[in-house]
Write an enzyme that holds these catalytic residues in place. Structure first.
Site, mmCIF file in Angstrom:
data_model
loop_
_atom_site.group_PDB
_atom_site.id
_atom_site.type_symbol
_atom_site.label_atom_id
_atom_site.label_comp_id
_atom_site.label_asym_id
_atom_site.label_seq_id
_atom_site.Cartn_x
_atom_site.Cartn_y
_atom_site.Cartn_z
ATOM 1 N N SER A 1 -16.210 38.132 25.334
ATOM 2 C CA SER A 1 -16.206 37.855 26.825
ATOM 3 C C SER A 1 -16.889 36.381 27.072
ATOM 4 O O SER A 1 -17.981 36.314 27.337
ATOM 5 C CB SER A 1 -16.773 38.918 27.526
ATOM 6 O OG SER A 1 -17.718 39.838 27.037
ATOM 7 N N GLY B 1 -22.899 40.569 16.119
ATOM 8 C CA GLY B 1 -23.627 41.843 16.286
ATOM 9 C C GLY B 1 -23.666 42.671 17.427
ATOM 10 O O GLY B 1 -23.946 43.931 17.202
ATOM 11 N N GLY C 1 -20.996 37.990 23.213
ATOM 12 C CA GLY C 1 -21.482 37.319 22.430
ATOM 13 C C GLY C 1 -20.617 36.747 21.245
ATOM 14 O O GLY C 1 -19.340 37.193 21.410
ATOM 15 N N SER D 1 -18.212 36.047 17.988
ATOM 16 C CA SER D 1 -17.892 37.045 16.759
ATOM 17 C C SER D 1 -18.589 37.039 15.741
ATOM 18 O O SER D 1 -19.349 35.995 15.498
ATOM 19 C CB SER D 1 -16.578 36.420 16.431
ATOM 20 O OG SER D 1 -15.804 37.178 15.368
ATOM 21 N N GLY D 2 -19.087 37.986 15.427
ATOM 22 C CA GLY D 2 -20.013 38.261 14.255
ATOM 23 C C GLY D 2 -21.464 38.404 14.993
ATOM 24 O O GLY D 2 -22.287 38.338 13.910
HETATM 25 S S1 ADX Z 1 -12.395 38.185 23.999
HETATM 26 O O1 ADX Z 1 -12.534 36.627 23.963
HETATM 27 O O2 ADX Z 1 -10.977 38.310 24.612
HETATM 28 O O3 ADX Z 1 -13.461 38.894 24.650
HETATM 29 P P1 ADX Z 1 -12.476 40.086 21.935
HETATM 30 O O4 ADX Z 1 -13.792 40.663 21.899
HETATM 31 O O5 ADX Z 1 -11.431 41.040 22.594
HETATM 32 O O6 ADX Z 1 -12.458 38.717 22.620
HETATM 33 O O7 ADX Z 1 -11.907 40.187 20.368
HETATM 34 C C1 ADX Z 1 -12.819 39.338 19.552
HETATM 35 C C2 ADX Z 1 -12.427 39.693 18.161
HETATM 36 O O8 ADX Z 1 -10.996 39.371 17.751
HETATM 37 C C3 ADX Z 1 -13.012 38.849 17.214
HETATM 38 O O9 ADX Z 1 -14.247 39.626 16.717
HETATM 39 C C4 ADX Z 1 -12.305 38.553 15.915
HETATM 40 O O10 ADX Z 1 -12.256 39.699 15.100
HETATM 41 C C5 ADX Z 1 -11.050 38.580 16.521
HETATM 42 N N1 ADX Z 1 -10.404 37.352 16.633
HETATM 43 C C6 ADX Z 1 -9.090 36.899 16.219
HETATM 44 N N2 ADX Z 1 -8.693 35.676 16.750
HETATM 45 C C7 ADX Z 1 -9.436 35.454 17.351
HETATM 46 C C8 ADX Z 1 -10.075 33.913 18.074
HETATM 47 N N3 ADX Z 1 -9.163 32.924 18.200
HETATM 48 N N4 ADX Z 1 -11.137 33.829 18.743
HETATM 49 C C9 ADX Z 1 -11.955 34.962 18.782
HETATM 50 N N5 ADX Z 1 -12.074 35.749 17.936
HETATM 51 C C10 ADX Z 1 -10.724 36.330 17.410
#
Ligand code: ADX
Length: 204
Positions: free
Chosen positions: A110, A41, A36, A38-39
């Site tokens: 993800s 939950g 889901g 960022s933020g």
């Molecule tokens: S994922 O896309 O590779 O699955 P992941 O869950 O590890 O991301 O990390 C996401 C977290 O990194 C977010 O909750 C946020 O705090 C931080 N973050 C920093 N830069 C980004 C970005 N460009 N996009 C999304 N999340 C970011």
């Protein structure tokens, strides 16, 4: 005495098979994968699941994006390639936890369908549960707990999921949770119920 009788075969193959470890734990080893924005939950709901499982005598362990990115994955950023590698490592580590007989709770944005499907295939579809925390972007952005959406809108964070990078909605989530489904504790209970219905909380 511990280890008084060791079959010869244990010295030549894997010492304990996953099934033996599951019998010892009294439940399956499995991966519950929260996806889901960022933020949305994810981590809060995963914490509720962790607590419910622990209180019910099941062994669980949480892996989340923010913690892995400061250690194992600290060499990775947020380009599509780096996110794929981030999630590939998540899947590998989670798979080891599942082999160890633990219910591993993964919480990571993800954003790509293909990567989630690869994780499901790698871990094994019978012990992989995808939970989509389907909180709309507008809600995540209005919460903005870490102030990241504001910074992303101001152009200070490139490739930010939902703002300047894609989030592909899952085609086939096992559980979908939306804000109207209640608070994180209720949502956590729904996830636990889904695990029980799948037979993951006991050994058959
Ligand atoms: S994922 O896309 O590779 O699955 P992941 O869950 O590890 O991301 O990390 C996401 C977290 O990194 C977010 O909750 C946020 O705090 C931080 N973050 C920093 N830069 C980004 C970005 N460009 N996009 C999304 N999340 C970011």
């Amino acid at each position: 005495m511990v280890g008084a009788v060791i079959p010869d075969s244990d010295l030549h193959g894997p010492t304990l098979r996953a099934a033996d470890r599951e019998r010892l734990a009294g439940h399956r080893g499995a991966v519950v994968w929260f996806t889901g924005l960022s933020g949305s939950g994810k981590t809060t709901i995963a914490r509720a699941v962790d607590r419910l499982l622990l209180d019910a005598g099941r062994r669980s362990y949480m892996l989340d994006g923010d913690s892995l990115r400061t250690g194992l994955n600290r060499d990775l950023g947020f380009s599509p390639r780096d996110r794929e590698e981030n999630l590939r490592r998540f899947a590998e580590v989670a798979r080891l936890f599942a082999d160890a007989g633990v219910l591993c709770l993964v919480s990571a944005i993800s954003p790509y369908e293909a990567t989630r499907q690869e994780a499901r295939a790698r871990i094994g579809p019978e012990r992989f549960v995808l939970v989509h925390v389907a909180t709309p972007l507008s809600v995540c952005e209005s919460r903005d707990a870490k102030g990241l959406y504001r910074r992303a809108r101001a152009g200070e964070i490139p490739d930010f999921t939902g703002v300047s990078a894609p989030y592909e909605e899952p085609d086939a989530a096992d559980v979908t949770l939306a804000p109207q489904d209640g608070d994180p504790k209720h949502m956590g209970q729904r996830v636990v119920d889904a695990l029980a219905a799948r037979g993951l909380l006991d050994v058959g």
